[in-house]
Design an enzyme around this catalytic site. Structure first.
Site, mmCIF file in Angstrom:
data_model
loop_
_atom_site.group_PDB
_atom_site.id
_atom_site.type_symbol
_atom_site.label_atom_id
_atom_site.label_comp_id
_atom_site.label_asym_id
_atom_site.label_seq_id
_atom_site.Cartn_x
_atom_site.Cartn_y
_atom_site.Cartn_z
ATOM 1 N N HIS A 51 54.859 34.204 58.304
ATOM 2 C CA HIS A 51 53.938 35.404 57.664
ATOM 3 C C HIS A 51 54.790 36.319 57.099
ATOM 4 O O HIS A 51 55.426 36.049 55.962
ATOM 5 C CB HIS A 51 52.971 36.048 58.658
ATOM 6 C CG HIS A 51 51.991 35.012 59.205
ATOM 7 N ND1 HIS A 51 50.954 34.359 58.712
ATOM 8 C CD2 HIS A 51 52.165 34.431 60.482
ATOM 9 C CE1 HIS A 51 50.362 33.562 59.494
ATOM 10 N NE2 HIS A 51 50.975 33.512 60.441
ATOM 11 N N HIS A 57 57.217 34.194 64.356
ATOM 12 C CA HIS A 57 56.065 34.901 63.892
ATOM 13 C C HIS A 57 56.278 36.363 63.869
ATOM 14 O O HIS A 57 56.633 37.206 64.708
ATOM 15 C CB HIS A 57 54.649 34.597 64.555
ATOM 16 C CG HIS A 57 54.006 33.525 64.585
ATOM 17 N ND1 HIS A 57 54.444 32.276 65.244
ATOM 18 C CD2 HIS A 57 52.946 33.185 63.978
ATOM 19 C CE1 HIS A 57 53.501 31.187 64.878
ATOM 20 N NE2 HIS A 57 52.700 31.832 64.192
ATOM 21 N N ASP A 93 48.191 27.406 58.946
ATOM 22 C CA ASP A 93 48.143 27.852 60.001
ATOM 23 C C ASP A 93 47.350 27.358 61.180
ATOM 24 O O ASP A 93 47.842 26.508 61.901
ATOM 25 C CB ASP A 93 47.782 29.564 59.982
ATOM 26 C CG ASP A 93 48.414 30.265 60.980
ATOM 27 O OD1 ASP A 93 49.260 30.000 61.754
ATOM 28 O OD2 ASP A 93 48.191 31.843 60.875
ATOM 29 N N GLU A 119 53.369 39.945 60.643
ATOM 30 C CA GLU A 119 51.987 39.641 60.031
ATOM 31 C C GLU A 119 50.896 40.615 59.839
ATOM 32 O O GLU A 119 50.523 41.055 59.111
ATOM 33 C CB GLU A 119 51.401 38.177 60.793
ATOM 34 C CG GLU A 119 50.163 37.961 60.474
ATOM 35 C CD GLU A 119 49.713 36.644 61.240
ATOM 36 O OE1 GLU A 119 50.230 36.733 62.385
ATOM 37 O OE2 GLU A 119 48.801 35.919 61.067
ATOM 38 N N HIS A 136 54.182 25.730 58.287
ATOM 39 C CA HIS A 136 53.595 26.518 59.316
ATOM 40 C C HIS A 136 52.073 25.961 59.581
ATOM 41 O O HIS A 136 51.065 26.552 59.199
ATOM 42 C CB HIS A 136 53.621 27.943 58.885
ATOM 43 C CG HIS A 136 53.230 28.864 59.888
ATOM 44 N ND1 HIS A 136 54.005 29.907 60.252
ATOM 45 C CD2 HIS A 136 52.038 29.214 60.898
ATOM 46 C CE1 HIS A 136 53.469 30.707 61.565
ATOM 47 N NE2 HIS A 136 52.156 30.090 61.737
ATOM 48 N N HIS A 138 49.820 24.891 63.355
ATOM 49 C CA HIS A 138 49.695 24.858 64.889
ATOM 50 C C HIS A 138 48.739 23.547 65.263
ATOM 51 O O HIS A 138 47.745 23.575 64.651
ATOM 52 C CB HIS A 138 49.057 25.872 65.405
ATOM 53 C CG HIS A 138 49.845 27.475 65.181
ATOM 54 N ND1 HIS A 138 50.655 28.052 66.229
ATOM 55 C CD2 HIS A 138 49.785 28.330 64.222
ATOM 56 C CE1 HIS A 138 51.068 28.855 65.806
ATOM 57 N NE2 HIS A 138 50.755 29.177 64.607
HETATM 58 ZN ZN LIG Z 1 50.773 30.776 62.921
#
Ligand SMILES: [Zn+2]
Length: 435
Positions: A303, A279, A361, A282, A81, A83
Site C-alpha cells: 500500500h 504492510h 489484496d 495504508e 499483493h 492474500h
Molecule cells: Zn494486504
C-alpha cells in the site's frame, strides 16, 4: 471454475451485520481475528454510502458478472499483493463446510456469501468479522488448503496473470504447534510447517496445469510477535520450494511500531537473503513506512499511500525505487483513501514516475477481480494502456523472483506488449541467486 468477481447479489449488508445472534460459535474466533488478521484490514473506517468508483457505469468487474464487460487491460499481468486466505472461492468455502459438516451461521448459502463480502465501504468491526466467519471452515483441513492454493492459480490464469506472489500466515491455517490455536479450533495435527508444504503442493500442481508462475510470501502478524521467528525459519526452509519472501501484516493503525521480535525476524531475513515486504502506510502515518524501510529493510511496501504526506520520505522512496504494492478497490472499501479517485495517491505515483503496481489484496472479501483494479484505474484515473504496461514491467522487475526467472518474465511481458526484449535490469533487488 467459479469465476471470482461475479456479483452475487444486489446490495450490501446495509451496515447491519454485527457480532450477533446465531454467531455465538464465532465470537471467540472473531476476538482472535482482531489480534491475528492475516491482512492489514484492521483499519479505521467510516460508514459511507457513496457508489464504488468504476461501478458507476456498471463496469466494476470484468469477469463473472454475467454480462460481457470491456476489460481495460486484457494483456498479461503481474500481481504482487494478494492474500491466499483473502482470495478463496466462495463456492469452495461452502463445499468445505458441507464436507466437514460445519454449520453456517446463516439460514442459507446466499446469506452466508453476503455475510463474508463487502459491497461498499464498511466499518472496521464489520471488516474484522469477515475472516472470522470463513477461516474456521478451511483452517486445519489438508484438502481444503491444497485446494484453495490450486484454485487461486486457476483463477489468476483466467485473469491473464502470468506471475503472482500470494501471501499468507501459515499459523492461521494450522491447528497444532501454534499458540493460541486460531479460530477456536480443536487441537489437531496440522502444523504451520505442514501448511506451507500443502500450499506449495497446490501451487505446484496449479503451475503445471495452468502454465503460469507462482511464488509465495509468508506473513508475520503485528500482534502475533511470538509466531514471527518460526515464519522466517519457514521462509528459509522452503526457499527452494517457491517461498520467496517475508511479509508483516496487521494493525498498523493502533500498533505501528515494529516490536523487537519483528525487528529480529527481519534482521534474520536480511542475513539469509530472504526478500522483504511490509504492510505500511495504508491507514497508518508515513512513519510506519519509514520504519519499514529503515528498520525492517523492506524492499517493497504494501500500500504505502500515506507517504505522499511526507515530502522527504516520498522523495526517498522515489529515489530508492522502492516498489509500492497498491490495491485501489481495497483502499476504497477500507476507507484508506477517499472515494474521489482523481485525488488518489496512486495518481501521484503515476505522475511522479514511482515504482508501483496494482493488486487485488483480498478479492474474496471485496468481491472483486484484478479487472476491478484496472477498470477503476482506466475509468476513474485515466490510466492509459502504455501506463498499464509500464506498471506491469515495474512489478516484474520488483518481484522476488531470482534474476534469471525475472529476466524471463520481463521478456515474456515485453513480447506480449510488442516491445523489444531488453533484459537490462534497473533494480536494487538483483543480488539474489536462483535456487
Ligand atoms: Zn494486504
Amino acid at each position: 471454475m467459479q469465476p471470482r468477481g461475479g456479483r452475487r447479489g444486489a446490495g450490501g449488508e446495509g451496515g447491519g451485520h454485527r457480532l450477533c445472534c446465531c454467531c455465538c460459535f464465532l465470537l471467540e474466533s472473531m476476538r482472535l481475528s482482531a489480534l491475528a488478521l492475516t491482512s492489514s484490514r484492521l483499519l479505521s473506517l467510516g460508514c459511507r454510502t457513496v457508489s464504488p468508483p468504476g461501478a458507476r457505469d456498471g463496469a466494476r468487474d470484468g469477469a463473472g458478472s454475467g454480462a460481457p464487460t470491456a476489460l481495460s487491460f486484457d494483456k498479461p499481468k503481474v500481481e504482487l499483493h494478494i492474500h491466499l486466505d483473502g482470495a478463496i472461492r466462495p463456492k469452495t468455502i461452502l463445499e468445505v463446510a458441507k464436507r466437514r459438516k460445519i454449520k453456517l451461521p446463516t439460514k442459507n448459502d446466499n446469506q452466508f456469501l453476503k455475510l463474508i463480502t463487502c459491497d461498499g465501504p464498511t466499518t472496521l468491526t464489520e471488516m474484522l468479522t469477515k475472516f472470522g466467519y470463513f477461516m474456521p471452515i478451511v483452517a486445519g483441513d489438508r484438502d481444503a488448503i491444497r485446494q484453495i492454493a490450486y484454485e487461486l492459480v486457476e483463477d489468476k490464469a483466467n485473469e491473464k496473470i502470468v506471475y503472482f506472489e500470494a501471501r499468507y500466515s501459515p499459523h492461521l491455517l494450522a491447528n497444532c504447534d501454534v499458540y493460541p490455536i486460531p479460530w477456536k479450533q480443536s487441537e489437531g495435527d496440522l502444523s504451520p510447517d505442514e501448511v506451507v508444504r500443502l500450499v506449495n503442493e497446490g501451487f505446484e500442481k496449479g503451475q503445471r496445469n495452468f502454465g503460469i508462475k507462482v511464488r509465495s510470501i509468508l506473513s508475520c502478524l503485528r500482534h502475533m510477535e511470538a509466531w514471527s521467528p518460526e515464519v522466517v525459519e519457514l521462509c528459509k526452509k522452503y526457499r527452494k520450494d517457491g517461498v520467496v519472501g517475508l511479509d508483516l501484516a496487521g494493525d498498523e493503525s493502533i500498533n505501528y511500531e515494529p516490536s523487537r521480535g519483528h525487528v529480529q525476524t527481519y534482521q534474520e531475513a536480511v542475513r539469509c537473503g530472504i526478500h522483504r515486504t511490509v504492510h505500511a502506510g495504508e491507514v497508518g502515518p508515513p512513519e510506519v513506512v519509514r520504519e519499514a524501510v529503515e528498520i525492517l529493510k523492506a524492499e517493497r511496501i504494501g500500500h504505502g499511500y500515506s507517504i505522499i504526506k511526507d515530502a522527504k520520505l516520498y522523495q526517498e522512496i522515489l529515489q530508492k525505487d522502492i516498489h509500492l504494492e497498491a490495491c485501489l478497490y481495497s483502499s476504497y472499501i477500507t476507507g484508506a483513501c477517499k472515494a474521489d479517485f482523481s485525488k488518489h495517491p496512486v495518481v501521484r505515483f503515476m505522475n511522479d514516475g514511482a515504482n508501483f503496481s496494482l493488486s487485488t489484496d483480498d478479492p474474496l472479501i471485496f468481491n472483486s477481480t484484478i479487472h476491478t483494479e484496472y477498470n477503476m484505474a482506466a475509468k476513474d484515473m485515466n490510466f492509459t494502456e502504455m501506463q498499464f504496461m509500464r506498471m506491469n514491467l515495474n512489478a516484474a522487475r520488483s518481484s522476488f523472483l531470482c534474476e534469471n526467472k525475472k529476466k524471463e518474465l520481463l521478456n515474456q511481458l515485453r513480447k506480449a506488449y510488442g516491445m523489444p526484449e531488453e533484459p537490462k535490469l534497473d533494480t536494487n533487488l538483483n543480488n539474489y541467486p536462483c535456487l
